[in-house]
Write a protein that holds these residues in place. Sequence first.
Motif, PDB file in Angstrom:
ATOM      1  N   ALA A 150       6.912   1.480  -5.464  1.00  0.00           N
ATOM      2  CA  ALA A 150       6.232   1.253  -6.739  1.00  0.00           C
ATOM      3  C   ALA A 150       5.650  -0.153  -6.786  1.00  0.00           C
ATOM      4  O   ALA A 150       4.515  -0.358  -7.222  1.00  0.00           O
ATOM      5  CB  ALA A 150       7.209   1.462  -7.895  1.00  0.00           C
ATOM      6  N   ARG A 151       6.434  -1.123  -6.305  1.00  0.00           N
ATOM      7  CA  ARG A 151       5.959  -2.506  -6.298  1.00  0.00           C
ATOM      8  C   ARG A 151       4.686  -2.632  -5.471  1.00  0.00           C
ATOM      9  O   ARG A 151       3.725  -3.296  -5.877  1.00  0.00           O
ATOM     10  CB  ARG A 151       7.056  -3.421  -5.731  1.00  0.00           C
ATOM     11  N   ALA A 152       4.681  -1.977  -4.298  1.00  0.00           N
ATOM     12  CA  ALA A 152       3.522  -2.096  -3.413  1.00  0.00           C
ATOM     13  C   ALA A 152       2.311  -1.350  -3.975  1.00  0.00           C
ATOM     14  O   ALA A 152       1.208  -1.881  -4.012  1.00  0.00           O
ATOM     15  CB  ALA A 152       3.868  -1.574  -2.028  1.00  0.00           C
ATOM     16  N   PHE A 153       2.513  -0.109  -4.441  1.00  0.00           N
ATOM     17  CA  PHE A 153       1.399   0.678  -4.971  1.00  0.00           C
ATOM     18  C   PHE A 153       0.819   0.053  -6.234  1.00  0.00           C
ATOM     19  O   PHE A 153      -0.384   0.099  -6.462  1.00  0.00           O
ATOM     20  CB  PHE A 153       1.852   2.119  -5.259  1.00  0.00           C
ATOM     21  N   ALA A 154       1.689  -0.527  -7.069  1.00  0.00           N
ATOM     22  CA  ALA A 154       1.248  -1.061  -8.359  1.00  0.00           C
ATOM     23  C   ALA A 154       0.228  -2.185  -8.183  1.00  0.00           C
ATOM     24  O   ALA A 154      -0.633  -2.397  -9.032  1.00  0.00           O
ATOM     25  CB  ALA A 154       2.446  -1.559  -9.152  1.00  0.00           C
ATOM     26  N   VAL A 155       0.340  -2.900  -7.075  1.00  0.00           N
ATOM     27  CA  VAL A 155      -0.587  -4.005  -6.821  1.00  0.00           C
ATOM     28  C   VAL A 155      -1.974  -3.480  -6.437  1.00  0.00           C
ATOM     29  O   VAL A 155      -2.970  -4.189  -6.544  1.00  0.00           O
ATOM     30  CB  VAL A 155       0.022  -4.917  -5.721  1.00  0.00           C
ATOM     31  N   GLN A 156      -2.047  -2.212  -6.050  1.00  0.00           N
ATOM     32  CA  GLN A 156      -3.277  -1.584  -5.562  1.00  0.00           C
ATOM     33  C   GLN A 156      -3.945  -2.425  -4.475  1.00  0.00           C
ATOM     34  O   GLN A 156      -5.084  -2.888  -4.620  1.00  0.00           O
ATOM     35  CB  GLN A 156      -4.258  -1.343  -6.715  1.00  0.00           C
ATOM     36  N   PRO A 157      -3.223  -2.600  -3.366  1.00  0.00           N
ATOM     37  CA  PRO A 157      -3.770  -3.427  -2.281  1.00  0.00           C
ATOM     38  C   PRO A 157      -4.860  -2.672  -1.529  1.00  0.00           C
ATOM     39  O   PRO A 157      -4.957  -1.452  -1.627  1.00  0.00           O
ATOM     40  CB  PRO A 157      -2.552  -3.638  -1.383  1.00  0.00           C
ATOM     41  N   LYS A 158      -5.651  -3.412  -0.773  1.00  0.00           N
ATOM     42  CA  LYS A 158      -6.650  -2.762   0.075  1.00  0.00           C
ATOM     43  C   LYS A 158      -5.966  -2.008   1.201  1.00  0.00           C
ATOM     44  O   LYS A 158      -6.402  -0.945   1.599  1.00  0.00           O
ATOM     45  CB  LYS A 158      -7.590  -3.813   0.669  1.00  0.00           C
ATOM     46  N   VAL A 159      -4.897  -2.633   1.730  1.00  0.00           N
ATOM     47  CA  VAL A 159      -4.136  -1.993   2.802  1.00  0.00           C
ATOM     48  C   VAL A 159      -2.657  -2.010   2.439  1.00  0.00           C
ATOM     49  O   VAL A 159      -2.126  -3.030   2.002  1.00  0.00           O
ATOM     50  CB  VAL A 159      -4.322  -2.734   4.152  1.00  0.00           C
ATOM     51  N   LEU A 160      -2.020  -0.865   2.636  1.00  0.00           N
ATOM     52  CA  LEU A 160      -0.594  -0.761   2.404  1.00  0.00           C
ATOM     53  C   LEU A 160       0.093  -0.777   3.767  1.00  0.00           C
ATOM     54  O   LEU A 160      -0.292  -0.011   4.659  1.00  0.00           O
ATOM     55  CB  LEU A 160      -0.320   0.556   1.691  1.00  0.00           C
ATOM     56  N   LEU A 161       1.058  -1.652   3.945  1.00  0.00           N
ATOM     57  CA  LEU A 161       1.730  -1.767   5.233  1.00  0.00           C
ATOM     58  C   LEU A 161       3.168  -1.288   5.084  1.00  0.00           C
ATOM     59  O   LEU A 161       3.930  -1.847   4.294  1.00  0.00           O
ATOM     60  CB  LEU A 161       1.685  -3.221   5.706  1.00  0.00           C
TER      61      LEU A 161
END
Lengths: 267, 269
Positions: A150-161
């Motif tokens: 959730a923390r990673a998706f919430a930021v809506q990054p260009k790339v998810l690692l």
Amino acid sequence: MSFLNVDFVTKYFAGSNGSGDLCVFRDVHFNIEKGEFVTMVGHSGCGKSTLLNIIAGLETPSKGGIILNGKEVTDPGLDRMVVFQNFSLMPWMTAYENIRIAVRAAYPKWDRQRIDEYVHQYIDMVGLTGSEHKRPAALSGGMRQRVGLARAFAVQPKVLLLDEPFAQIDALTRGVIQEELVRMWMATKNTVFMVTHDVDEAILLSDKIALMTDGPEARLAEIIEVTVPRPRSRETLIDHSEYTRIRKYIIHFLVERSRKIQEQGQK
Amino acid sequence: MNGIDQVTKTRERQKVIISCLLFLMVFMLFWQLNTKPSVGGRTEGLPGPLAVAERAWEMVSNPFYDRGPNDKGIGVQLLYSLGRMAVGYSAASIVAIFLGVVLGLYPTLYRAVNPYIQILKPISPLAWMPLFLYTIRDSGWAAVMVIFMSSLWPTLANTAFGVNSIKRDYLNVSSLLQLSWLRQLFKVILPAAAPAIVAGLRISMGSAWIAIVAAEMLIGGTGVGYFVWNEWNNLQLTSVIFAILMIGMVGVLLDVGFGRLAKVVSYTE
């Protein structure tokens, strides 16, 4: 020009007993298109997590570089979020606060209420509702990684690692969260680079799988397309003939060829 | 199973409390029996527990009177000491936490200044007194500075250690999120190191409370340390013994407060 370009990256680690530098991997070169899910598979020690950290900007390449959307990236940033194998949640914060600090960082102009609503949206998305005010220590491994996702998706990054995101989660929960990840990825169409040594996980989730030879001096051997049509689920996957073919191919690679290619390379 | 555990625990507790009270009674009895009876209002040797209790009652029932420089209630004296401590200790804690964070974040710097810290650390804070008296030229502030010196090192060392051993993972997350340094300090570094910092603050509080008594004996005027010395000069040993007990009690209260704080900031990984 591809979206994410890993451009002939080589990484040396300083030798431990003054024996000179140790080459972890050499000249790793591949591209990831926007919205693609690419997974790197290889034995422990082939440097796949190191490569992921280099893309994240947490480590620096010895040679080569990372080009994201036409620009070279050398430092960590909100455009590349990592989901860590050990979750890396702040233990003094609740699940809610762990996500909130990321949201506040990503959207500095939002007011309190908007941030709060947005955080709850992601808490709902990963099924954490009811546990959002618990600290990580009070959550199971699966729940902790839901916070991490959730923390990673919430930021809506260009790339998810994703760095072996399910390695520390029990097998039954793992399957459930893998499917949740597929659902979230289908909804957001994020560009994802994942590292794992779980072959089934790689086939279930990925568009392409990059195979690394053994370390030291690991190399990218080849990239295979996962031709199993989406949507996939663990149930339907095992009956699919393409799944069986790809799985056999990768396991064959990991058991025999990854070693051989490495030895040939070193000569 | 749980019920049995509970019963054994309760019994264990009862045993502890009974033995604890028993030790006190045995000690009191031993003390009273070894006290020579007073002859015509004059006591030979140490005053007994009854005499001390009588004096204690007298002082506790009127703790806040002030009849000139040599006659103040025990409460007034304790407040003077606590006030001095609050100033010196707070200032030292702010400085120590600030320096500790800096040294914890820059290990090279830490190693460069560590020899000086090691030399300064074992110095009794009272040894600085003449220098403070000479430079500050005010005995009250000199005592505050002694407290400052006594409560600096444990907090400094613990903070530096705590910050230095923050898990790389937390700092990685904070750099991925591009937190400003202020947010990183208050949201990541200080909370992560808080258990170690509070442990340092607790030790510092203890050594400050120890140092204040000695410092006040030297500077005179006010405070519980001066009170002990003054009563000794008056040969009021009952008051001296009572004051010693009070110093211990206040020390325990301060420590209990820090125990509570330690629970608040602790976390499990």
